[in-house]
Design an enzyme around this catalytic site. Structure first.
Site, mmCIF file in Angstrom:
data_model
loop_
_atom_site.group_PDB
_atom_site.id
_atom_site.type_symbol
_atom_site.label_atom_id
_atom_site.label_comp_id
_atom_site.label_asym_id
_atom_site.label_seq_id
_atom_site.Cartn_x
_atom_site.Cartn_y
_atom_site.Cartn_z
ATOM 1 N N TYR A 148 0.850 -1.190 0.000
ATOM 2 C CA TYR A 148 0.000 0.000 0.000
ATOM 3 C C TYR A 148 0.881 1.234 0.000
ATOM 4 C CZ TYR A 148 -3.480 3.449 1.404
ATOM 5 O OH TYR A 148 -4.296 4.544 1.447
ATOM 6 N N ASP A 243 9.422 3.088 0.014
ATOM 7 C CA ASP A 243 8.342 3.675 0.807
ATOM 8 C C ASP A 243 8.565 3.347 2.285
ATOM 9 O OD1 ASP A 243 5.994 4.386 2.082
ATOM 10 O OD2 ASP A 243 4.673 3.560 0.539
ATOM 11 N N LYS A 276 4.123 9.586 9.090
ATOM 12 C CA LYS A 276 3.847 9.111 10.443
ATOM 13 C C LYS A 276 4.832 9.649 11.477
ATOM 14 C CE LYS A 276 1.430 5.092 8.578
ATOM 15 N NZ LYS A 276 0.059 5.529 8.844
#
Length: 442
Positions: A148, A243, A276
């Protein structure tokens, strides 16, 4: 008596699609009513009904130090007193970009020379892909099934048939021609990567990969796989986008890339995305990479990206203070806590006779109801996932909050002290028995 969470969920569904602003929050895979959180501190969250839980979600990762860390909160409050948003450069942006470049290095390896701050992980990966296409003059993107990278159109593609088949849209509203620019292959499959480059190599702009998959359960790359991606992409003139929106500054002071490099797996991604933890729980993300690639972004280059709230001063303040406080001692504490709970989870499920594995990637871990830890998306989907809902609700009844999906990682924080960890351990046996008694849906 109606629970306050039930009342809020009912009200939310009249004004918000599904009653939530991000789908997994709706408890679709576990059933029941979502907890509407009212406050959080340290290792604990409190819902709208006043019930307190030991938290293993940690805002899906950002709360590395624990919720509402006093020094992070103070930094945000100080920034807010000076103004909420300026739409202009600030000194804090420079300091945070410098902090990222300084942290993401190991010895002579330093993959980040320039940083662009954005607001969300989706924006970071979307920009990284546009940048890779601008740098190479190519259109195609390779991604891995089950990974994702946010919800931009081209990244919601599902795997088609065959190794190099152009993908079909994975969401309504995604035009087929856009989805067709993404090639989806199996994770941890070197042959598939070689085959897709053999067929489309001169048209592939980049390969994008989660540093360690954590959105189909925790599925770590097999030893050498990330380096193989970098070598294969570079041999064909393509870029590697790593990522680390989830893993960056969560599993190591320099991210999963450095965790691998420290054990001998050295490779250099061209672009790395962060989110995050880098924002300390505030809306902030980033992408960074080599100067010659990053300088293609406007205003120095032809690849356009902009954002009114990019580098928001409150988010920058939270990120800077979080990274300042994220010392080696913090990572050692989180690693130890993760090992303790992972071992207790394994022991409880074994005692209850539940077939399981505890996949790990650094201090990230989860549960897979299968004989062996999944290596691919297909293997993750094949597990006995029906056992997770009763496990989840049994933990919740004992005031331990887990991610509401078997396909999510569990997150420990530096605030999980012995008392919090003991409460989790005490709750596990009953939850394991609930998983053992679960029946496969008809």
């Amino acid at each position: 008596m109606t629970d306050r969470n039930d009342e809020l969920f009912s009200a939310a569904r009249t004004v918000t699609p599904g009653g939530v602003n991000s789908p997994v929050r709706a408890y679709g895979s576990v059933g029941g009513t979502p907890r509407f959180l009212a406050s959080a501190h340290g290792a604990y969250v409190t819902d709208a009904a006043g019930d307190e839980y030991v938290d293993l979600v940690a805002s899906w990762g950002p709360a590395l130090l624990g919720h509402a860390h006093p020094q992070v909160v103070a930094a945000v409050q100080d920034a807010a007193a000076r103004g909420l948003s300026f739409g202009a450069p600030t000194e804090g942006e420079v300091a945070l970009a410098r902090k990222i470049t300084e942290r993401v290095r190991l010895g002579d390896l330093a993959p980040i020379e320039r940083v662009r701050l954005v607001s969300t992980g989706t924006e970071a990966t979307m920009t990284a892909i546009r940048l890779a296409r601008g740098a190479t003059g190519r259109d195609l993107l390779v991604k891995f099934a089950g990974h994702y990278h946010g919800h931009s159109d081209g990244l919601l593609a599902e795997a088609g048939s065959g190794v190099a088949t152009l993908a079909l849209p994975g969401s309504a509203g995604v035009p087929a021609p856009i989805a067709a620019q993404t090639l989806v292959i199996g994770y941890n499959d070197r042959d598939a990567l070689e085959a897709v480059f053999a067929e489309h190599g001169d048209r592939i702009a980049a390969v994008i990969v989660e540093a360690a998959a954590a959105n189909m359960g925790v599925v770590a790359p097999e030893p050498g796989f990330n380096r193989f991606i970098a070598d294969t992409a570079h041999a064909h003139g393509a870029l590697m986008i790593l990522d680390e929106v989830l893993t960056g500054f969560r599993v190591h002071h320099a991210g999963f890339w450095a965790l691998q490099a420290a054990t001998g797996e050295e490779y250099l991604p061209d672009i790395i995305t962060f989110g995050k933890v880098v924002g300390g729980g505030m809306p902030l993300a980033a992408l960074g990479g080599r100067a010659d690639v990053m300088d293609l972004l406007a205003p120095t280059g032809p690849v356009y990206q902009a954002g009114t709230l990019s580098g928001n001063p409150l988010s920058v303040a939270a990120g800077l203070e979080t990274l300042r406080l994220a010392t080696p001692a913090v990572y050692a504490k989180v690693d130890a806590a993760a090992s303790r709970i992972a071992d207790a989870l394994d022991a409880a499920l074994t005692e209850a006779g539940v077939v399981h594995a505890i996949p790990r990637a650094g201090n990230l871990f989860g549960v897979a109801f299968a004989e062996t830890a999944p290596r691919t998306y297909a293997e993750a989907q094949a597990q006995e996932s029906f056992r997770y809902a009763p496990f989840f609700h049994a933990m919740r009844e004992q005031r331990v909050a887990l991610p509401p999906s078997v396909f999510e990682a569990w997150f420990l924080t530096a605030a999980h002290d012995d008392e919090a960890l003991s409460r989790i351990e005490a709750a596990l046996p009953a939850a394991a028995r609930a998983a053992a008694s679960a029946s496969r849906p008809a």
